[in-house]
Design an enzyme around this catalytic site. Structure first.
Site, PDB file in Angstrom:
ATOM      1  N   HIS A  52       6.211 -10.998  27.114  1.00 19.26           N
ATOM      2  CA  HIS A  52       5.272 -12.245  26.917  1.00 19.26           C
ATOM      3  C   HIS A  52       4.989 -12.779  28.634  1.00 19.26           C
ATOM      4  CE1 HIS A  52       9.315 -13.875  27.321  1.00 19.26           C
ATOM      5  NE2 HIS A  52       8.631 -14.993  27.681  1.00 19.26           N
ATOM      6  N   HIS A  54       5.205 -15.348  30.759  1.00 22.05           N
ATOM      7  CA  HIS A  54       5.962 -16.303  31.604  1.00 22.05           C
ATOM      8  C   HIS A  54       6.294 -15.696  32.948  1.00 22.05           C
ATOM      9  CE1 HIS A  54       6.876 -19.199  28.107  1.00 22.05           C
ATOM     10  NE2 HIS A  54       5.706 -19.344  28.345  1.00 22.05           N
ATOM     11  N   ASP A  56       8.806 -15.645  34.871  1.00 17.75           N
ATOM     12  CA  ASP A  56      10.125 -15.178  35.008  1.00 17.75           C
ATOM     13  C   ASP A  56      10.338 -13.804  34.182  1.00 17.75           C
ATOM     14  OD1 ASP A  56      10.248 -16.460  32.694  1.00 17.75           O
ATOM     15  OD2 ASP A  56      12.198 -16.707  32.507  1.00 17.75           O
ATOM     16  N   HIS A  57       9.389 -13.406  33.514  1.00 18.10           N
ATOM     17  CA  HIS A  57       9.259 -12.053  32.982  1.00 18.10           C
ATOM     18  C   HIS A  57       8.178 -11.058  33.574  1.00 18.10           C
ATOM     19  CE1 HIS A  57      11.682 -13.378  29.571  1.00 18.10           C
ATOM     20  NE2 HIS A  57      11.495 -14.337  29.994  1.00 18.10           N
ATOM     21  N   HIS A 108       7.517 -18.673  20.415  1.00 16.85           N
ATOM     22  CA  HIS A 108       7.683 -18.983  21.952  1.00 16.85           C
ATOM     23  C   HIS A 108       6.193 -18.986  22.880  1.00 16.85           C
ATOM     24  CE1 HIS A 108      10.028 -19.422  25.590  1.00 16.85           C
ATOM     25  NE2 HIS A 108       9.368 -18.418  26.176  1.00 16.85           N
ATOM     26  N   ASP A 130      12.141 -13.448  24.550  1.00 14.09           N
ATOM     27  CA  ASP A 130      12.543 -14.988  24.406  1.00 14.09           C
ATOM     28  C   ASP A 130      12.081 -15.341  23.073  1.00 14.09           C
ATOM     29  OD1 ASP A 130      13.100 -14.911  27.210  1.00 14.09           O
ATOM     30  OD2 ASP A 130      11.791 -16.650  27.734  1.00 14.09           O
ATOM     31  N   HIS A 168      17.808 -13.809  28.266  1.00  8.39           N
ATOM     32  CA  HIS A 168      18.664 -14.555  28.894  1.00  8.39           C
ATOM     33  C   HIS A 168      19.767 -14.953  28.622  1.00  8.39           C
ATOM     34  CE1 HIS A 168      15.278 -16.832  30.850  1.00  8.39           C
ATOM     35  NE2 HIS A 168      14.357 -16.615  30.052  1.00  8.39           N
TER      36      HIS A 168
END
Length: 257
Positions: A52, A54, A56-57, A108, A130, A168
């Site tokens: 996805h 985001h 941090d990915h 998400h 996530d 995570h």
């Protein structure tokens, strides 16, 4: 094949799967640690999988592509660092000689996907980003409770031996919440003690398994009377159906200390 959770930021894992020569990485939010680890292991980066959009990915994707020439594969319906191969529901991608089925799992984010391989050294494996966490699920930033319930239900239908590789290290906080929801769950109590020992030794609690998550994860147990009753006690009327149970659990978890 070797599977390794490379820590990143405060609680992310960048999953690495390699055959001793070539590697794939999943959701690289940063690049320097990945490049250093690959160099130390003398591995060539072949493929980057993204679940996805985001940051941090995805934050390390561009630098990794430039440094290694790795191909990038990501969801069809989300903003992505171009260029990449965009994939969606029922697509199959090949990486490291393995076939990965793409499963659309919105909730998400609107276009979140997972990658499932039925046989990685004799055992299934899913990279689920996530959407599904050990003992938890992702926050509903772009999707609805009904979408998340459907996505989790689809993941729960994978073989019980499937290794669950989420991104995570939220397990201890998720387990504290799960115990508040279902304090009489013996499997949950035992697993919480086990994970506390792992983290005390700075060891990962992941991967989990689909079988284990169906025993301990309240978001996969919305049909269980004790979980529905707990949701109804927290929010009157919430236990009437599984969507309302999930919606209540997610909101409860958002504010749980």
């Amino acid at each position: 094949m070797t599977l390794f959770p490379l820590p990143a930021f405060s609680d992310n894992y960048i999953w690495v799967l390699h055959d001793g020569q070539r590697a794939l990485v999943v959701d690289p939010g940063e690049s320097d640690e990945v490049l250093a680890w690959l160099a130390d292991q003398r591995l060539d980066l072949d493929t980057i999988l993204i679940t996805h959009h985001h940051a941090d990915h995805t934050g390390g994707v561009g630098a990794l592509r430039r440094a290694t020439g790795a191909r990038v594969i990501g969801p069809a319906d989300e903003p992505m660092p171009e260029p990449l191969l965009r994939v969606g529901e029922a697509d199959t991608v090949s990486a490291l000689g393995l076939d990965w089925s793409v499963i659309r799992v919105p909730g998400h984010t609107a276009g979140h996907i997972a990658y499932f391989c039925p046989d990685v050294d004799g055992q299934p494996l899913v990279f689920c980003g996530d959407t599904l966490f050990s003992a938890g699920c992702g926050r509903l930033f772009e999707g609805t409770p009904a979408q998340m319930l459907d996505s989790l239900t689809r993941l729960a239908q994978l073989p019980g031996t499937t290794r669950v590789c989420c991104t995570h290290e939220y397990t201890l906080s998720n387990l504290r919440f799960a115990l508040a929801v279902e304090p009489g769950n013996t499997e949950l109590t035992q697993h919480a003690a086990h994970c506390a020992q792992l983290r005390a030794g700075n060891l990962p609690t992941l991967p989990s398994s689909i079988w284990l998550e169906k025993q301990i994860n309240p978001f996969l147990r919305t049909h269980v009377p004790a979980v529905a009753q707990a949701a109804g006690a927290h929010e009157p009327g919430a236990g009437s159906d599984t969507v309302s149970v999930l919606a209540t659990l997610r909101e409860w978890k958002n504010n749980f200390k």
